[in-house]
Design a protein around this motif. Structure first.
Motif, PDB file in Angstrom:
ATOM      1  N   ASP A   1      38.055  37.581  41.854  1.00 50.89           N
ATOM      2  CA  ASP A   1      38.997  36.471  41.483  1.00 50.89           C
ATOM      3  C   ASP A   1      39.334  37.553  40.236  1.00 50.89           C
ATOM      4  OD1 ASP A   1      37.436  34.724  42.651  1.00 50.89           O
ATOM      5  OD2 ASP A   1      35.287  34.209  41.265  1.00 50.89           O
ATOM      6  N   PHE A   2      40.673  36.742  40.170  1.00 49.95           N
ATOM      7  CA  PHE A   2      41.654  37.084  38.709  1.00 49.95           C
ATOM      8  C   PHE A   2      41.480  35.547  38.322  1.00 49.95           C
ATOM      9  CE2 PHE A   2      44.088  39.239  42.715  1.00 49.95           C
ATOM     10  CZ  PHE A   2      44.222  40.239  42.092  1.00 49.95           C
ATOM     11  N   ALA A   3      41.390  35.991  36.723  1.00 47.97           N
ATOM     12  CA  ALA A   3      41.155  35.935  35.589  1.00 47.97           C
ATOM     13  C   ALA A   3      42.446  36.375  34.220  1.00 47.97           C
ATOM     14  CB  ALA A   3      39.583  35.885  34.787  1.00 47.97           C
ATOM     15  N   SER A   4      42.568  35.265  34.345  1.00 47.07           N
ATOM     16  CA  SER A   4      44.116  35.321  33.649  1.00 47.07           C
ATOM     17  C   SER A   4      43.820  34.780  31.940  1.00 47.07           C
ATOM     18  CB  SER A   4      44.630  34.615  33.852  1.00 47.07           C
ATOM     19  OG  SER A   4      46.458  34.419  33.180  1.00 47.07           O
ATOM     20  N   CYS A   5      44.323  35.210  30.763  1.00 48.72           N
ATOM     21  CA  CYS A   5      43.892  34.914  29.704  1.00 48.72           C
ATOM     22  C   CYS A   5      45.612  33.702  29.332  1.00 48.72           C
ATOM     23  CB  CYS A   5      44.318  36.009  28.262  1.00 48.72           C
ATOM     24  SG  CYS A   5      44.452  35.205  26.514  1.00 48.72           S
ATOM     25  N   ALA A   6      45.029  32.139  29.083  1.00 49.16           N
ATOM     26  CA  ALA A   6      46.212  31.701  28.318  1.00 49.16           C
ATOM     27  C   ALA A   6      46.515  31.424  26.708  1.00 49.16           C
ATOM     28  CB  ALA A   6      45.608  29.507  29.004  1.00 49.16           C
ATOM     29  N   HIS A   7      46.215  32.531  26.217  1.00 49.51           N
ATOM     30  CA  HIS A   7      46.678  33.025  24.943  1.00 49.51           C
ATOM     31  C   HIS A   7      47.721  34.320  25.196  1.00 49.51           C
ATOM     32  CE1 HIS A   7      47.245  33.358  20.925  1.00 49.51           C
ATOM     33  NE2 HIS A   7      47.369  35.135  21.011  1.00 49.51           N
ATOM     34  N   CYS A   8      47.401  34.969  25.641  1.00 47.65           N
ATOM     35  CA  CYS A   8      48.147  36.359  25.765  1.00 47.65           C
ATOM     36  C   CYS A   8      48.722  36.614  27.400  1.00 47.65           C
ATOM     37  CB  CYS A   8      47.343  37.427  25.250  1.00 47.65           C
ATOM     38  SG  CYS A   8      46.251  38.086  26.171  1.00 47.65           S
ATOM     39  N   GLY A   9      48.432  35.995  28.196  1.00 52.05           N
ATOM     40  CA  GLY A   9      49.145  36.450  29.545  1.00 52.05           C
ATOM     41  C   GLY A   9      48.016  37.991  30.478  1.00 52.05           C
ATOM     42  N   PHE A  10      47.318  38.424  29.412  1.00 50.97           N
ATOM     43  CA  PHE A  10      46.325  39.167  30.452  1.00 50.97           C
ATOM     44  C   PHE A  10      45.651  38.597  31.849  1.00 50.97           C
ATOM     45  CE2 PHE A  10      41.622  41.405  30.769  1.00 50.97           C
ATOM     46  CZ  PHE A  10      42.910  42.396  31.035  1.00 50.97           C
ATOM     47  N   VAL A  11      45.506  39.521  32.946  1.00 53.45           N
ATOM     48  CA  VAL A  11      44.857  39.120  34.286  1.00 53.45           C
ATOM     49  C   VAL A  11      43.513  40.402  34.213  1.00 53.45           C
ATOM     50  CG1 VAL A  11      44.870  39.274  36.218  1.00 53.45           C
ATOM     51  CG2 VAL A  11      46.576  37.633  34.458  1.00 53.45           C
ATOM     52  N   ARG A  12      42.065  39.815  34.210  1.00 56.22           N
ATOM     53  CA  ARG A  12      41.493  40.647  35.056  1.00 56.22           C
ATOM     54  C   ARG A  12      40.917  40.135  36.019  1.00 56.22           C
ATOM     55  NH1 ARG A  12      37.465  44.062  32.254  1.00 56.22           N
ATOM     56  NH2 ARG A  12      38.820  45.278  31.101  1.00 56.22           N
ATOM     57  N   VAL A  13      40.723  41.986  36.536  1.00 54.58           N
ATOM     58  CA  VAL A  13      40.320  41.228  38.462  1.00 54.58           C
ATOM     59  C   VAL A  13      38.642  41.519  37.866  1.00 54.58           C
ATOM     60  CG1 VAL A  13      39.731  42.225  40.207  1.00 54.58           C
ATOM     61  CG2 VAL A  13      42.157  42.969  39.107  1.00 54.58           C
ATOM     62  N   LEU A  14      37.639  40.328  38.570  1.00 62.68           N
ATOM     63  CA  LEU A  14      36.450  40.888  37.778  1.00 62.68           C
ATOM     64  C   LEU A  14      35.335  40.626  38.969  1.00 62.68           C
ATOM     65  CD1 LEU A  14      36.554  36.798  36.993  1.00 62.68           C
ATOM     66  CD2 LEU A  14      36.403  38.635  35.291  1.00 62.68           C
ATOM     67  N   VAL A  15      35.730  42.715  38.778  1.00 65.22           N
ATOM     68  CA  VAL A  15      35.062  43.670  40.599  1.00 65.22           C
ATOM     69  C   VAL A  15      34.191  43.470  40.042  1.00 65.22           C
ATOM     70  CG1 VAL A  15      37.468  44.458  40.127  1.00 65.22           C
ATOM     71  CG2 VAL A  15      35.596  45.338  38.662  1.00 65.22           C
ATOM     72  N   PRO A  16      32.953  44.244  41.139  1.00 64.22           N
ATOM     73  CA  PRO A  16      31.465  44.178  41.461  1.00 64.22           C
ATOM     74  C   PRO A  16      30.787  44.944  40.971  1.00 64.22           C
ATOM     75  CG  PRO A  16      32.766  43.987  43.762  1.00 64.22           C
ATOM     76  CD  PRO A  16      33.991  44.057  42.365  1.00 64.22           C
ATOM     77  N   PHE A  17      31.637  46.136  40.191  1.00 68.04           N
ATOM     78  CA  PHE A  17      31.475  47.538  39.790  1.00 68.04           C
ATOM     79  C   PHE A  17      31.700  47.711  38.508  1.00 68.04           C
ATOM     80  CE2 PHE A  17      35.744  47.515  42.551  1.00 68.04           C
ATOM     81  CZ  PHE A  17      35.837  48.345  42.000  1.00 68.04           C
ATOM     82  N   SER A  18      30.887  48.999  37.623  1.00 74.81           N
ATOM     83  CA  SER A  18      31.212  49.426  36.323  1.00 74.81           C
ATOM     84  C   SER A  18      32.395  50.462  36.176  1.00 74.81           C
ATOM     85  CB  SER A  18      30.048  49.839  36.170  1.00 74.81           C
ATOM     86  OG  SER A  18      29.922  50.955  36.999  1.00 74.81           O
ATOM     87  N   ASP A  19      32.730  51.041  34.667  1.00 71.49           N
ATOM     88  CA  ASP A  19      33.400  52.345  35.062  1.00 71.49           C
ATOM     89  C   ASP A  19      32.927  53.403  35.634  1.00 71.49           C
ATOM     90  OD1 ASP A  19      36.130  51.236  33.529  1.00 71.49           O
ATOM     91  OD2 ASP A  19      34.425  50.887  31.841  1.00 71.49           O
ATOM     92  N   ALA A  20      31.533  53.666  35.063  1.00 72.82           N
ATOM     93  CA  ALA A  20      31.078  54.740  35.771  1.00 72.82           C
ATOM     94  C   ALA A  20      31.052  55.083  37.101  1.00 72.82           C
ATOM     95  CB  ALA A  20      29.502  54.441  35.610  1.00 72.82           C
ATOM     96  N   ASP A  21      31.117  54.030  38.601  1.00 67.21           N
ATOM     97  CA  ASP A  21      31.830  53.806  39.573  1.00 67.21           C
ATOM     98  C   ASP A  21      32.923  54.431  39.520  1.00 67.21           C
ATOM     99  OD1 ASP A  21      29.260  52.190  39.742  1.00 67.21           O
ATOM    100  OD2 ASP A  21      30.169  50.641  39.889  1.00 67.21           O
ATOM    101  N   ILE A  22      33.840  53.880  39.181  1.00 69.92           N
ATOM    102  CA  ILE A  22      34.982  53.978  38.901  1.00 69.92           C
ATOM    103  C   ILE A  22      35.205  55.106  38.449  1.00 69.92           C
ATOM    104  CG2 ILE A  22      37.474  52.677  38.018  1.00 69.92           C
ATOM    105  CD1 ILE A  22      36.552  50.570  37.053  1.00 69.92           C
ATOM    106  N   ALA A  23      34.906  55.716  37.573  1.00 67.04           N
ATOM    107  CA  ALA A  23      34.541  57.282  37.823  1.00 67.04           C
ATOM    108  C   ALA A  23      34.263  58.143  38.416  1.00 67.04           C
ATOM    109  CB  ALA A  23      34.156  57.489  36.136  1.00 67.04           C
ATOM    110  N   GLU A  24      33.856  57.039  39.103  1.00 66.62           N
ATOM    111  CA  GLU A  24      32.700  58.815  39.798  1.00 66.62           C
ATOM    112  C   GLU A  24      33.060  58.299  41.654  1.00 66.62           C
ATOM    113  OE1 GLU A  24      29.833  60.365  42.193  1.00 66.62           O
ATOM    114  OE2 GLU A  24      29.845  60.037  40.379  1.00 66.62           O
ATOM    115  N   HIS A  25      34.588  57.534  41.482  1.00 65.10           N
ATOM    116  CA  HIS A  25      35.737  57.106  42.318  1.00 65.10           C
ATOM    117  C   HIS A  25      36.658  58.281  42.470  1.00 65.10           C
ATOM    118  CE1 HIS A  25      38.816  55.689  45.140  1.00 65.10           C
ATOM    119  NE2 HIS A  25      39.444  55.424  44.103  1.00 65.10           N
TER     120      HIS A  25
END
Length: 400
Positions: free
Chosen positions: A41-65
């Protein structure tokens, strides 16, 4: 890809306002075995326009990648720590932005330096005399710094193996969009900066994706980008962590094939023990994401029609160019692979991977098909040239 209604998603990681809402979803594809084969899912902030992708993993998983699976150390494109003409132009622009800030004897770090192109440019083209430090989780990339008079440090943006106040200037180019824990990365950044030191942060300028369009969902479909920033969002994040905003730049940098990178650069200063002043921006782009997604879907429908027509009339076509555009087409169901599909790419590192069980082959040694589909928007010209050199008929090559 089904559209969502507004669903609460909690507090915005950038501005900390409780205005984050799930507004859409997207299917991502990657090489077999990758954590990025997902629907998110994409989640958007109505205040500042930031968008976060709600991924099913962690920063540790990203670092391992990045440590073990990422192909950055084998790539030659723009933005992977290289010294291409486009990279050199970008570095020159960086130095211009830092005129009056970047002293030639300062201590400078590049976090997520990849192969260290920016630091090499500072040393050999600007005549920089100070200590240069490159930090990356990928030791394969860091090996390129060994003979360049640059200090190489293994580590991530979330765990910097540097002393407090060690740096007078720190670069984060193409890093903040890859990190889930934004508070942690900002805290680490301020910790290693000297009092009065500067941070140079570059991310894709999300509200300007439409002005630097490459192909369908190109910027939103970048699987490793878990954050999409507006200027408001990035400045809000930095100000919350006691950084003074010195300047904001919104630019376009050239990439391969005539494409452009939509760049958002924020230069901020660390003032320790004092509250940061507020940098006021007009909040005019909080809903950029919906508009951009609707726009991209219109283009994608045309692409689907064109590729459907191509495959309807052809039997046995090879596909050359296993990159972002290819994976986005695959994720949308525009491309359908079977065990006999011939996938081609000249990058030897990619040839060690499979997609839906299909091997990626060296074009020089692969079975030749009558027809060829080129799925690279930025490299289509050299692909067509190389394809013709090994026997493909230009009249039987279709480029997206």
């Amino acid at each position: 890809m089904a559209s969502h209604g507004n669903q609460p998603a909690g507090v915005c990681p950038a501005c900390r306002k409780e205005q984050l809402q799930i507004v859409d979803s997207f299917r991502f594809r990657d090489f077999d075995g990758s954590i990025f084969n997902m629907e998110a899912d994409f989640a958007s902030c109505a205040h500042c326009g930031f968008v976060r992708v709600l991924v099913p993993f962690s920063d540790a998983d990203i670092a391992e990648h990045y440590r073990n699976e990422s192909l950055y150390s084998s790539l030659s494109g723009v933005g992977v720590g290289g010294l291409t003409p486009q990279d050199m132009d970008r570095y020159e622009q960086y130095v211009g932005i830092l005129d009056g800030i970047l002293g030639k004897s300062a201590s400078v770090g590049d976090i997520g330096c990849a192969s260290g192109g920016l630091l090499k440019y500072l040393r050999h083209h600007v005549g920089f005399r100070g200590k240069l430090t490159g930090v990356d989780v990928d030791t394969r990339a860091l090996s390129a710094l060994n003979d360049a008079d640059i200090h190489a440090v293994e580590g991530s943006a979330l765990h910097l193996n540097l002393a407090p106040g060690a740096l007078d200037l720190v670069f984060y180019t193409h890093i903040y969009e890859h990190i889930l824990d934004l508070d942690r990365i900002a805290d680490q950044m301020k910790r290693v900066l000297s009092d009065g030191g500067y941070a140079f942060i570059e991310v894709p300028d999300a509200p300007n994706y439409c002005k630097a369009r490459v192909h369908d969902f190109f910027w939103l479909g970048m699987k490793e980008h878990v954050n999409h920033f507006s200027a408001d969002a990035l400045c809000s994040l930095l100000q919350r962590h006691g950084m003074e905003i010195h300047d904001v730049h919104r630019m376009q940098f050239p990439m391969k094939g005539g494409a452009f990178y939509p760049s958002l650069i924020v230069v901020a200063r660390a003032r320790k023990g004092a509250a940061a002043g507020q940098f006021s921006l007009a909040r005019s782009e909080p809903d950029w994401f919906r508009q951009h997604m609707a726009w991209e879907r219109g283009f994608a429908a045309k692409t689907r029609s064109n590729i459907d027509a191509f495959f309807a009339e052809k039997s046995g076509a090879a596909i050359w160019g296993i990159g972002l555009e290819f994976f986005n087409l695959l994720a949308q169901g525009v491309l359908r692979l079977d065990p006999d599909t011939v996938l081609l790419d000249s990058n030897a590192a990619k040839q060690a991977h499979t997609v839906s069980g299909c091997r990626i082959l060296d074009p020089r040694n692969a079975p030749r098909r009558e027809w060829l589909l080129c799925t690279s928007q930025m490299s289509w010209q050299p692909i067509v040239q190389n394809a013709c050199a090994i026997g493909y008929d230009r009249r039987r090559i279709f480029c997206i």
